[in-house]
Scaffold this active site. Structure first.
Site, mmCIF file in Angstrom:
data_model
loop_
_atom_site.group_PDB
_atom_site.id
_atom_site.type_symbol
_atom_site.label_atom_id
_atom_site.label_comp_id
_atom_site.label_asym_id
_atom_site.label_seq_id
_atom_site.Cartn_x
_atom_site.Cartn_y
_atom_site.Cartn_z
ATOM 1 N N TYR A 107 0.877 -1.185 0.000
ATOM 2 C CA TYR A 107 0.000 0.000 0.000
ATOM 3 C C TYR A 107 0.900 1.216 0.000
ATOM 4 O O TYR A 107 1.781 1.342 0.857
ATOM 5 C CB TYR A 107 -0.881 -0.017 1.251
ATOM 6 N N LYS A 111 5.115 9.747 8.255
ATOM 7 C CA LYS A 111 4.853 9.257 9.617
ATOM 8 C C LYS A 111 5.832 9.802 10.660
ATOM 9 O O LYS A 111 5.700 10.938 11.081
ATOM 10 C CB LYS A 111 4.797 7.728 9.610
ATOM 11 N N ASP A 159 9.462 2.646 -0.652
ATOM 12 C CA ASP A 159 8.452 3.327 0.164
ATOM 13 C C ASP A 159 8.800 3.025 1.625
ATOM 14 O O ASP A 159 8.549 1.923 2.118
ATOM 15 C CB ASP A 159 7.062 2.811 -0.212
HETATM 16 N N1 HOZ Z 1 -0.855 3.812 6.310
HETATM 17 C C1 HOZ Z 1 -1.615 3.580 7.479
HETATM 18 C C2 HOZ Z 1 -1.364 2.227 8.019
HETATM 19 N N2 HOZ Z 1 -1.632 1.193 7.168
HETATM 20 C C3 HOZ Z 1 -3.032 3.854 7.325
HETATM 21 C C4 HOZ Z 1 -3.365 5.218 7.688
HETATM 22 C C5 HOZ Z 1 -4.714 5.560 7.153
HETATM 23 O O1 HOZ Z 1 -5.068 5.062 6.091
HETATM 24 O O2 HOZ Z 1 -5.400 6.336 7.806
#
Ligand code: HOZ
Length: 427
Positions: free
Chosen positions: A144, A267, A239
């Site tokens: 993702y 983050k 990433d």
């Molecule tokens: N990337 C985050 C953890 N998988 C998700 C944060 C979000 O979509 O709010």
């Protein structure tokens, strides 16, 4: 658990916010529940609006590496705010932050700040396309990279949790530019490069995939991707939004000794404020406007409060020896979980690196999305529910990675292990 106020808020939220949440991962649908609303958070604990206190392993989905509301970050944001909260004009914090990133992240020679991890990956992909003059991008199943149109295919995180790995609203023409391959199978990547290498702008990979659980690369896999992209003149994008400044100062590229061309970050680097960044080889970064032909911009990019928060968090991590502390805490949690699984004769898989961990309710070795999908989601639901009842908040999805913070202590880990012992007995 009392939940009267959360229930009332959620009822109202559902009428005026789609699904009642501002990001799907916050919904509890996959665990047959409703989300609680947070009142305050300090250290490793959060307190909801009904007064329930929980030990938190979500850590605002990664950024809270020092725990919630650390003094160092609060003070830095407060001090910076007194001089103005946004300028849209260069400010000294941006230069400090760029210097720190260039110092800490091995492959980064130049960096540009953005406001989210999604913007970071989106911009990195655009830059790779502009630099190479090619269109196709290889991504891997279950990875993702934020909600970027062309990357929201076979995606992990909330897209996977809510059964929409291929989002609606993505034109077929966009998706056609993305080549999806299984993770950890270098042979498949070699085949695609042999067939159409001159069309491939970039390979983008989560350095350690952490949005379909937590998956590790097989020996030689990342180096294999590095070699193939070099051989075919494609841009190799790491990433590190989840792993950057989290598993080590220099992220996975430091741990694995891999040098990507571009890196997407986010983050932890924002200290809890909205921040992302992308950076890499100067030769590629110089393709960005205003020097180069690839346009990329942002009103709030390099925002002084966000820069101050991120700098304060990273400097504090350095000052307290945070990465070593997190390894000790992570190892304690891992040893405890493995001990419980062994004692109960449960065949589940546990992956951990430093302060990131994920438990899979399957006996299959975890190597790619297919193996992740063998996990028993009904068991996960029961486990999550039992943990929450016992005051431990884990992500409400079997596909998310847990985060320990430097504000967790041995007692918090031990309390968590006691709760797990109980939860494993109930599922
Ligand atoms: N990337 C985050 C953890 N998988 C998700 C944060 C979000 O979509 O709010």
């Amino acid at each position: 658990m009392k939940n009267d106020i959360s229930t009332t808020l959620f009822k109202e939220a559902k009428n005026i916010i789609p699904g009642g949440v501002n990001s799907p991962v916050r919904a509890f649908r996959n665990v047959d529940g409703d989300p609680f609303f947070v009142d305050k958070a300090k250290g490793c604990r959060i307190t909801d609006v009904d007064g329930n206190e929980m030990i938190d392993y979500v850590g605002t989905w990664g950024p809270a590496i020092l725990g919630h509301a650390p003094e160092s970050v609060i003070n830095a944001v407060g001090d910076a705010a007194k001089n103005g909260v946004s300028f849209g004009i260069p400010n000294p914090f941006e230069v400090d932050m760029a210097r720190l990133i260039v110092d800490w992240v091995p492959s980064v020679e130049k960096v540009r700040m953005v406001s989210s991890g999604t913007e970071a990956t989106m911009s990195a992909v655009r830059l790779a396309r502009g630099y190479t003059g090619r269109d196709k991008v290889i991504k891997f199943e279950g990875c993702y990279h934020g909600h970027v149109d062309s990357l929201l295919v076979a995606a992990g995180s909330g897209a996977l949790t809510h059964g929409k790995p291929d989002s609606a609203g993505i034109p077929d023409a966009f998706a056609a530019e993305t080549i999806i391959l299984p993770y950890n199978d270098l042979g498949r990547v070699e085949e695609v490069f042999a067939k159409m290498g001159e069309q491939i702008a970039a390979v983008i990979v989560e350095s350690y995939p952490a949005n379909a659980g937590l998956i590790f690369p097989r020996e030689g896999y990342l180096q294999g991707l590095r070699d193939l992209t070099t051989e075919h003149g494609s841009v190799f994008i790491f990433d590190e939004v989840m792993t950057g400044f989290r598993v080590a100062k220099g992220g996975v590229q430091e741990l694995e000794g891999i040098t990507p061309d571009l890196t997407a970050m986010g983050k932890v680097i924002g200290g809890g404020l909205p921040v992302g960044a992308f950076g890499g080889k100067a030769e590629i970064m110089d393709y960005l406007a205003p020097d180069g032909p690839v346009y990329q911009a942002g009103t709030l990019s390099g925002n002084p409060l966000a820069m101050a928060a991120g700098m304060a968090q990273l400097r504090e991590m350095e000052r307290i020896g945070g990465y070593a502390k997190l390894e000790v805490l992570g190892a304690r949690l891992e040893a405890g979980i493995r001990g419980i699984l062994k004692q109960k004769g449960l065949p589940y898989q546990l992956n951990r690196v430093g302060s990131m961990f994920c438990l899979f309710f399957t006996e299959e070795e975890i190597v790619n999305l297919d193996s992740v999908m063998t996990a028993d989601t009904a068991k996960f639901k029961k486990f999550f529910t039992s943990m929450l009842k016992q005051g431990i908040y884990m992500a409400p999805s079997p596909y998310e990675t847990g985060f320990i913070s430097a504000a967790h202590g041995n007692e918090d880990i031990d309390q968590t292990l006691n709760a797990m012992d109980q939860a494993f007995s109930e599922i």
